[in-house]
Write an enzyme that holds these catalytic residues in place. Sequence first.
Site, mmCIF file in Angstrom:
data_model
loop_
_atom_site.group_PDB
_atom_site.id
_atom_site.type_symbol
_atom_site.label_atom_id
_atom_site.label_comp_id
_atom_site.label_asym_id
_atom_site.label_seq_id
_atom_site.Cartn_x
_atom_site.Cartn_y
_atom_site.Cartn_z
ATOM 1 N N HIS A 46 41.063 -11.990 67.770
ATOM 2 C CA HIS A 46 40.960 -10.408 67.591
ATOM 3 C C HIS A 46 42.487 -10.209 67.805
ATOM 4 C CE1 HIS A 46 41.223 -10.968 71.803
ATOM 5 N NE2 HIS A 46 41.274 -9.562 71.873
ATOM 6 N N HIS A 61 46.939 -6.726 67.978
ATOM 7 C CA HIS A 61 45.736 -6.671 68.423
ATOM 8 C C HIS A 61 44.758 -5.822 67.729
ATOM 9 C CE1 HIS A 61 42.518 -5.475 71.327
ATOM 10 N NE2 HIS A 61 42.852 -6.585 72.187
#
Length: 143
Positions: A46, A61
């Site tokens: 992620h 992110h």
Amino acid sequence: SLDLSEVNDQVFSTKMMGDGAAIVPTDGTIYAPVDGEITVAYETKHAYGIKSDDGAEVLIHVGIDTVNLKGEHFTSNVTQGQKIKKGDVLGTADLKAIQAAGYDTTVMVIITNTMNYESVARIEQTDVKHGDDLIAITAVTEN
């Protein structure tokens, strides 16, 4: 793009990790924003840490609290230490599945070594396209 202060996560909105920009993605492909090296390739896929060839430390992110998905709905094409070029595909995120799981898919792009620069500022734009620059970085000038 959004100002980080608009992001629904205090770690990012308070710019604790550094300044940068955020985007609400319509496409789940994650592209390298700079030439550099992958310094962190999270197992959860992620997030990515990149050190650019000019020394900027970039954190990408994908989503808020998406670490909790433990990699589900994400793919990663890169490994730590790998050299990358701007525009390379780092990985993908299944945005619909992430939203269906109850997560915000906002993507934060942070310059984690913001303190090393004179300024790190979001380039204001409404419709960000692949390849557009998100952040303007000004180096410290020696007097």
